[in-house]
Enzyme design. Sequence first.
Site, PDB file in Angstrom:
ATOM      1  N   THR A 195       4.018   0.376   3.711  1.00 24.82           N
ATOM      2  CA  THR A 195       3.538  -0.925   3.971  1.00 24.82           C
ATOM      3  C   THR A 195       4.484  -2.018   4.514  1.00 24.82           C
ATOM      4  OG1 THR A 195       3.806  -1.778   1.890  1.00 24.82           O
ATOM      5  CG2 THR A 195       1.591  -0.568   2.281  1.00 24.82           C
ATOM      6  N   LYS A 196       5.876  -1.785   4.618  1.00 21.58           N
ATOM      7  CA  LYS A 196       6.776  -2.773   4.915  1.00 21.58           C
ATOM      8  C   LYS A 196       6.839  -2.689   6.573  1.00 21.58           C
ATOM      9  CE  LYS A 196       7.369  -3.571   0.653  1.00 21.58           C
ATOM     10  NZ  LYS A 196       8.284  -3.173  -0.478  1.00 21.58           N
ATOM     11  N   ASN A 197       7.662  -3.647   7.073  1.00 22.42           N
ATOM     12  CA  ASN A 197       7.518  -4.093   8.521  1.00 22.42           C
ATOM     13  C   ASN A 197       7.915  -2.925   9.366  1.00 22.42           C
ATOM     14  OD1 ASN A 197       6.937  -6.491   7.522  1.00 22.42           O
ATOM     15  ND2 ASN A 197       8.547  -7.679   8.127  1.00 22.42           N
TER      16      ASN A 197
END
Length: 394
Positions: A195-197
Site C-alpha cells: 500500500t506504500k507509495n
Amino acid sequence: MQTISQGKSPIRSQEDFLVFGSPCIEIAEIKEVVASMTSGWLGTGPKVARFEQDFSNYKKADYAVAVNSCTAAIHLSILAAGIKPGDEVITTPLTFCATINAILHAGGKPVLADIDPVTMNINPEQIASKITDKTKVILPVHFAGRPCDMDRICALVADHDLKLIEDCAHAIETEYKGRQAGTFGDFGSFSFYVTKNITTGEGGMILTSQKSAAARIKTLALHGMSKDAWKRFGDDGYKHYYVEECGYKYNMMDLQAAIGIHQLAKVKQYWLKREAIWQRYIEALSDLPISLPASPEENTQHGYHLFTILVDEAKTGISRDNFLNAMTAENIGLGVHYLSIPEHPYYQKTFGWKPEDYPHAMRIGRQTVSLPLSPKLTDKDVEDVILAVKQILG
Ligand SMILES: *Cc1c(COP(=O)(O)O)cnc(C)c1O
C-alpha cells in the site's frame, strides 16, 4: 442508472469493490520479475544492488541497504545506533505498531510524545518534555508523507547528543526545506509494502551517510555474515563466509528489487497523480462538516501518502465506525491510520499506557478515515469516493 437517492443499490457493485491501497503494477515490473525467474537468480543479487543504487541516487543519500521490510529497517537502524537495554527511544503514538515493535525487538524502551493535532506529526515540545538521561534516540514518523518539524527535532538531537532515526514509511517523496526525508539524522527507514507509495510486495530500505553503519547493517541483515551470499557464488572462485555477530534474515530478494526498480522510475509520475487526487478531494469535500488535511507547509514537499478526513460524530451525526461501514456498503475500501498506540491491549498491559495520556493522538485515532489515494484510481473511482462520502455525510 442506479437510483442512489433510494439508497438501494450501492454506488459500486460488489465485483467492482475499490480495494484500499491497491498498487499500480505495470508491464515493466512484470517483465523484470519474469527475467529474474528465467535467469534463475531469485535471491539477493545484482537487482538488489541496482535498486539500492537507484534509491540512494533518488534520495541523494550516501548509502542505501535494501531489506525485506521497513520493520526490519527500523530494527537494524536502532541496533546500529548502539542502543543498550533500557535505553529510551522517543516516538509518536500515531503510528503503525511496527514502529513500536521494532524498538522493542532492538531492546529499546519506547516513550511516546503526543502529536500536533493539525499536522498529526510528533510535537517537538512534547519530545522535549520526555527527554531523560536514558533517552538515546528520537524516532519521528513523517505522518501521511507530511514532514515533521525537522529544524526543532534536529536541534533537540544536537542539544542532547541523541541519535535520529526517521520512519519514512509514508515519506519516499517527502522534502523539508529542500532536504530529503530520511537524510536528516543517522538513519532513514523506508517501506515498499503493497500500500506504500512505491512497492516491492514486501520490502524496505535504510539510508545512512555512515559507511561503517551501512556495512554493519548489511551484515546484520544476513545472519551476521561477513560477505553477501551472492558474492560467494560468483565466478571468481569459492569464498568462505564468516559469522561476525548473531544477525537476522532480513535481506531483500532480486524478485522484489525487480519490481522496485521500475516502481522507483515512476515515483514522480505516481506522486503527481496522487497530488491531483488530493486536490480533487479538497475541492469536492470542503463543504462537508468534516476536517480535511491541512495544506502542505511552505518550503516542504508532502509525500501525499494518505488523505485523512476526521469524522466527529458531534458534527456529522454518524460515528467514525459507522461511516466506515457505510462506505464499505458502497463497496469502497478505506483505511484507518491509526488507532493510537495506547489503544492496543499489549502496550496497555506492558507499559501501562492509556490513550487519554496522549489526547491528540487518541482523538485523531478515533475520528480518522483514510480515503483511497492510489495512483491506480481512475477519475470515475475518485468521483465514486466523493459521491459516497457526500451521500453519507451530506
Ligand atoms: C507500513 C509502516 C511501517 C512498516 O513497514 P513494513 O514494510 O510493512 O514493515 C512502519 N511504520 C509506518 C509508519 C508504516 O506505515
